[in-house]
Scaffold this active site. Structure first.
Site, PDB file in Angstrom:
ATOM      1  N   HIS A 155       1.182  -0.987   0.378  1.00 36.17           N
ATOM      2  CA  HIS A 155       0.091   0.070  -0.302  1.00 36.17           C
ATOM      3  C   HIS A 155       1.030   1.180  -0.326  1.00 36.17           C
ATOM      4  O   HIS A 155       0.488   2.476   0.628  1.00 36.17           O
ATOM      5  CB  HIS A 155      -1.127  -0.094   0.919  1.00 36.17           C
ATOM      6  CG  HIS A 155      -2.140  -1.004   1.345  1.00 36.17           C
ATOM      7  ND1 HIS A 155      -2.220  -2.618   1.208  1.00 36.17           N
ATOM      8  CD2 HIS A 155      -3.522  -1.081   1.245  1.00 36.17           C
ATOM      9  CE1 HIS A 155      -3.237  -2.620   1.092  1.00 36.17           C
ATOM     10  NE2 HIS A 155      -3.629  -2.347   0.763  1.00 36.17           N
ATOM     11  N   GLY A 204      -1.920  -1.890  -5.388  1.00 35.71           N
ATOM     12  CA  GLY A 204      -2.256  -2.508  -4.921  1.00 35.71           C
ATOM     13  C   GLY A 204      -3.870  -2.601  -4.903  1.00 35.71           C
ATOM     14  O   GLY A 204      -4.751  -3.076  -5.416  1.00 35.71           O
ATOM     15  N   HIS A 205      -3.676  -1.306  -4.406  1.00 31.95           N
ATOM     16  CA  HIS A 205      -4.595  -0.191  -4.234  1.00 31.95           C
ATOM     17  C   HIS A 205      -4.865   0.997  -4.816  1.00 31.95           C
ATOM     18  O   HIS A 205      -4.028   1.616  -4.321  1.00 31.95           O
ATOM     19  CB  HIS A 205      -4.802  -0.220  -2.197  1.00 31.95           C
ATOM     20  CG  HIS A 205      -6.351  -0.154  -1.668  1.00 31.95           C
ATOM     21  ND1 HIS A 205      -7.286   1.151  -2.281  1.00 31.95           N
ATOM     22  CD2 HIS A 205      -7.557  -0.577  -0.652  1.00 31.95           C
ATOM     23  CE1 HIS A 205      -7.867   1.177  -1.706  1.00 31.95           C
ATOM     24  NE2 HIS A 205      -8.306   0.000  -0.511  1.00 31.95           N
ATOM     25  N   HIS A 265     -11.983  -6.096  -5.205  1.00 28.26           N
ATOM     26  CA  HIS A 265     -12.606  -5.413  -3.898  1.00 28.26           C
ATOM     27  C   HIS A 265     -12.972  -4.398  -4.630  1.00 28.26           C
ATOM     28  O   HIS A 265     -13.282  -3.812  -4.710  1.00 28.26           O
ATOM     29  CB  HIS A 265     -10.923  -4.706  -3.368  1.00 28.26           C
ATOM     30  CG  HIS A 265     -11.054  -4.275  -2.565  1.00 28.26           C
ATOM     31  ND1 HIS A 265     -11.298  -3.367  -2.136  1.00 28.26           N
ATOM     32  CD2 HIS A 265     -10.596  -5.296  -0.986  1.00 28.26           C
ATOM     33  CE1 HIS A 265     -11.313  -2.846  -0.727  1.00 28.26           C
ATOM     34  NE2 HIS A 265     -10.782  -4.143  -0.156  1.00 28.26           N
ATOM     35  N   GLU A 317     -13.398  -8.567   0.696  1.00 25.20           N
ATOM     36  CA  GLU A 317     -14.593  -7.281   0.676  1.00 25.20           C
ATOM     37  C   GLU A 317     -15.360  -6.576  -1.018  1.00 25.20           C
ATOM     38  O   GLU A 317     -15.089  -5.448  -1.251  1.00 25.20           O
ATOM     39  CB  GLU A 317     -13.906  -6.156   1.437  1.00 25.20           C
ATOM     40  CG  GLU A 317     -13.522  -6.485   2.709  1.00 25.20           C
ATOM     41  CD  GLU A 317     -12.365  -5.701   3.597  1.00 25.20           C
ATOM     42  OE1 GLU A 317     -12.956  -5.641   4.644  1.00 25.20           O
ATOM     43  OE2 GLU A 317     -11.920  -4.303   2.976  1.00 25.20           O
ATOM     44  N   GLU A 333     -19.374  -2.150   2.726  1.00 23.37           N
ATOM     45  CA  GLU A 333     -18.076  -1.483   3.457  1.00 23.37           C
ATOM     46  C   GLU A 333     -18.717  -0.022   3.520  1.00 23.37           C
ATOM     47  O   GLU A 333     -18.684   0.339   2.377  1.00 23.37           O
ATOM     48  CB  GLU A 333     -16.822  -1.605   2.838  1.00 23.37           C
ATOM     49  CG  GLU A 333     -15.799  -1.325   3.932  1.00 23.37           C
ATOM     50  CD  GLU A 333     -14.891  -1.668   3.180  1.00 23.37           C
ATOM     51  OE1 GLU A 333     -13.653  -0.473   3.784  1.00 23.37           O
ATOM     52  OE2 GLU A 333     -14.023  -2.404   2.512  1.00 23.37           O
ATOM     53  N   CYS A 409     -10.128   2.109   8.320  1.00 24.50           N
ATOM     54  CA  CYS A 409     -10.460   3.421   7.152  1.00 24.50           C
ATOM     55  C   CYS A 409     -11.499   3.936   7.037  1.00 24.50           C
ATOM     56  O   CYS A 409     -11.834   4.861   6.754  1.00 24.50           O
ATOM     57  CB  CYS A 409     -10.262   2.047   6.322  1.00 24.50           C
ATOM     58  SG  CYS A 409     -11.662   0.855   6.000  1.00 24.50           S
ATOM     59  N   CYS A 410     -12.911   3.503   7.547  1.00 22.83           N
ATOM     60  CA  CYS A 410     -14.032   3.948   7.751  1.00 22.83           C
ATOM     61  C   CYS A 410     -13.666   5.564   8.127  1.00 22.83           C
ATOM     62  O   CYS A 410     -14.880   5.876   7.696  1.00 22.83           O
ATOM     63  CB  CYS A 410     -15.012   3.008   7.783  1.00 22.83           C
ATOM     64  SG  CYS A 410     -15.220   1.367   6.722  1.00 22.83           S
TER      65      CYS A 410
END
Length: 652
Positions: A155, A204-205, A265, A317, A333, A409-410
């Site tokens: 990340h 990757g993200h 994802h 997810e 999510e 993260c949220c």
């Protein structure tokens, strides 16, 4: 170095908003207004939420950054803490999202309550950054041998993306560029390593793509646009390893211009789409817009929950198959809804479809609103549409909202999104017959008219979505002849009427189909739009097996649910169904509720002991009894304690 005050003065001339088009962007005919130009009234739902966000959520996030170890992760790299590393490899991004939330709060309210914290946090970040520009505390403090080695899982670019967004927001809102210089140094390192013509590598993200384009818009440097485009163009070339998760999980299975099917994802897909749409907004490449429109249709027609949530599988997810939308096992999510808000706003800037604003309204008032409690300090990570009475808590799917998560993260994502929500209210466009102000979100606010629309302030007075009356007033100036205000008519609002010049007229079918009612400049002051807020039952597409034979109750943009707390002790949520013609009665609005509770006739079965029984076609057992119960806005569920809940109510 220029003074803070001088830079702050410069910032007032900038467009204080995310996704602000760059000076060389293709003309799309639609320009957002800045957060400082749209003042959402505190008595509106979203305005009240912004006040709560500033007073409670942001301070709570700052406190949790210490308690969760995020700040110590930075300190330990430079020997200022002996604590072990805590959190996931991307924990640095929690700090950057909170800084972005503070920045947009400065733009919104002009507050300087967090200045001392900003000074301390940014100074710490700068001390941790290496001379090369590298900055990632997990790699630096735990696995220095993994630097840019495992792009699929570590990340580094994702974290950099959030750093860039925080830095750009802070420079725009407060005129301070200290964090921006840190972000540029790290971005330059990534460009030297993975830029066009250099080593192959993609994150990757996704998230860095839209951040780099925002950095390009803010600085005017084409370098960052080229890097973002290069990272987008490399997807689908087998760059990331296929280890366990598979290429679909990373959106690396097909090239972006061919990727019409949302997969993998959910948050990663939606963040990538925001970046791809930003690239279209800057370059005008039609192939990008075409593929994004096709994928937007599939996401929202086949894979979106009625609440505006995304991601049907706990495993990975991820999105499920088309129409795979289980209610009780919905992952949904919070970050996926936020990512879609960002993407759909960019699609709105790029296109003409009223549904973009409709979807954003659905997300804001339902899925996203349900993710945080009335205190602003407890959060859901997963947002299911049904909670069974025996459902046990899981790490990121607890039975009730939590103050923080190991994967946090949220909560900071909520904080930054609500602080910037004023940017999603209105746009200015150059229509064929003159300039127009487009009102996309129907809420009480004051909008400072830009130069193209004369001068003064457009005031919107309304209690929407509690009430459907929306009044417009112009003060301190006038709209120029030939201009207009366009007000969105939601797709459900059939039968809307408009009062102008002392007369009432129906909003025509043509106007409703286009999605806006157009009010000429000389009729705006005193115009009143009436939207019918009648309760309605909604059925899902027949392919959604999980809720076949069930319906959900909506009123305006508000989705309702039935909670166990509103039933007698001897009646269970899972035993309830609707009679043939259920009667729905509106109750008086109370307190800060987003909409009135709705009293509904229900029937209750006797729970059967056997798991299966012989089918009796065409017959229905008589219910034990009938009762009335209140359905409440889905956004408020769980505020009265944990318990069973359902949105979709069976009809048999």
């Amino acid at each position: 170095m220029r003074s803070y005050q001088a830079k702050r003065a410069d910032a007032t001339a900038r467009l204080l908003a995310p996704a602000a088009p760059g000076p060389h962007a293709r003309p799309v005919g639609r320009t957002p207004l800045g957060i400082n130009q749209v003042h959402i009234a505190s008595q509106s739902l979203l305005g009240h939420w912004q006040e709560r966000n500033a007073a409670h959520t942001i301070p709570h996030c700052i406190e949790q950054l210490e308690g969760s170890g995020v700040m110590d992760n930075f300190r330990r790299v430079i020997g200022e803490s002996g604590a072990p590393y805590r959190g996931f490899v991307f924990a640095d991004s929690d700090l950057y999202k909170v800084i972005e939330a503070v920045a947009w709060e400065i733009a919104r309210s002009g507050t300087h309550d967090f200045d001392a914290w900003l000074d301390e946090a940014i100074a710490l970040i700068a001390r941790v950054q290496e001379p090369t520009g590298y900055l990632h505390t997990w790699i630096q403090g735990v696995r220095p041998d993994k630097r840019f080695v495992e792009l699929d899982r570590n990340h580094e670019m994702y974290v950099l993306g959030h750093l860039i967004q925080a830095a750009v927001a802070l420079d725009r809102a407060a005129g301070r560029d200290d964090l921006l210089q840190v972000a540029i140094r790290f971005a330059a390192l990534v460009d030297r390593r993975f830029g066009p013509g250099r080593e192959d590598g993609i994150p990757g993200h996704p998230e860095i793509e839209t951040a780099l384009i925002e950095l390009h818009r803010h600085t005017g440097e084409a370098r960052w646009l080229h890097l973002a485009e290069h990272l987008i163009n490399q997807r689908g070339h087998d760059i990331l390893p296929d280890e366990g998760f598979g290429h679909r999980y990373y959106q690396d299975h097909v090239r972006v211009r061919e990727a019409i099917d949302p997969t993998g994802h959910a948050v990663r897909q939606l963040y990538l789409n925001a970046g791809v749409t930003d690239l279209f907004l800057e370059t005008g490449e039609s192939a990008l817009h075409d593929v994004m429109r096709a994928q937007w249709e599939r996401v929202h027609e086949r894979k979106m929950y009625l609440s505006g949530a995304f991601g049907s599988r706990h495993r990975d997810e991820s999105f499920g198959n088309d129409y795979e939308l289980p209610s009780d096992r919905a992952y949904a999510e919070t970050c996926a809804t936020i990512a879609d808000l960002h993407w759909t706003w960019r699609m709105l800037l790029a296109g003409e479809d009223r549904r973009y604003a409709d979807v954003m309204e659905r997300e804001l008032y339902n899925a996203l609103a349900a993710s945080v409690d009335e205190s602003g300090t407890r959060f859901f990570y997963s947002n299911p549409m049904q909670r069974r009475p025996d459902r046990f808590s899981e790490e990121n799917a607890p039975a009730q909202r939590q103050p923080w998560y190991a994967c946090a993260c949220c909560p900071p994502n909520i904080a930054r999104t609500i602080a910037q929500a004023g940017a999603y209210v209105a746009t200015v466009r150059q229509a064929p017959d003159g300039p127009a102000l487009e009102l996309h979100q129907l809420l009480a606010c004051e909008i400072e008219l830009p130069e193209s629309l004369g001068s003064g302030t457009l005031t919107v007075r309304t209690r929407y979505p509690t009430d459907g009356e929306i009044s417009l007033y112009v003060a301190g100036g006038a709209l120029p002849p030939g201009s207009a205000v366009w007000v969105r008519i939601p797709a459900w609002a059939q039968g809307a009427t408009l009062d102008v010049g002392g007369r009432r007229r129906s909003v025509s079918d043509g106007e409703g189909a286009r999605g806006f009612v157009q009010i000429p400049a000389d009729e705006v002051d005193g115009a009143v739009l009436h939207l019918p807020l009648r309760p309605r039952w909604t059925a899902a597409n027949y392919r959604v097996d999980a809720v076949r034979g069930a319906v959900a109750l909506e009123r305006g943009p508000i989705l309702y649910c039935l909670e166990q707390v509103d039933l007698p002790e001897d009646a269970a949520v899972d035993d309830v169904y609707l009679p043939a013609v259920p009667v729905v009665t509106e109750l008086p609005s109370s307190g800060d509720a987003p909409a009135p509770a709705l009293r509904v006739d229900l029937s209750v079965r006797t729970a059967e002991d056997s798991l299966y029984r012989a089918a009796a076609w065409g017959e229905r057992e008589a219910p034990t009894r009938s009762l009335e119960a209140n359905l409440v806005p889905f956004s408020t569920w769980g505020n009265r304690g944990p318990g069973a809940m359902r949105v979709w109510i069976p009809t048999v």
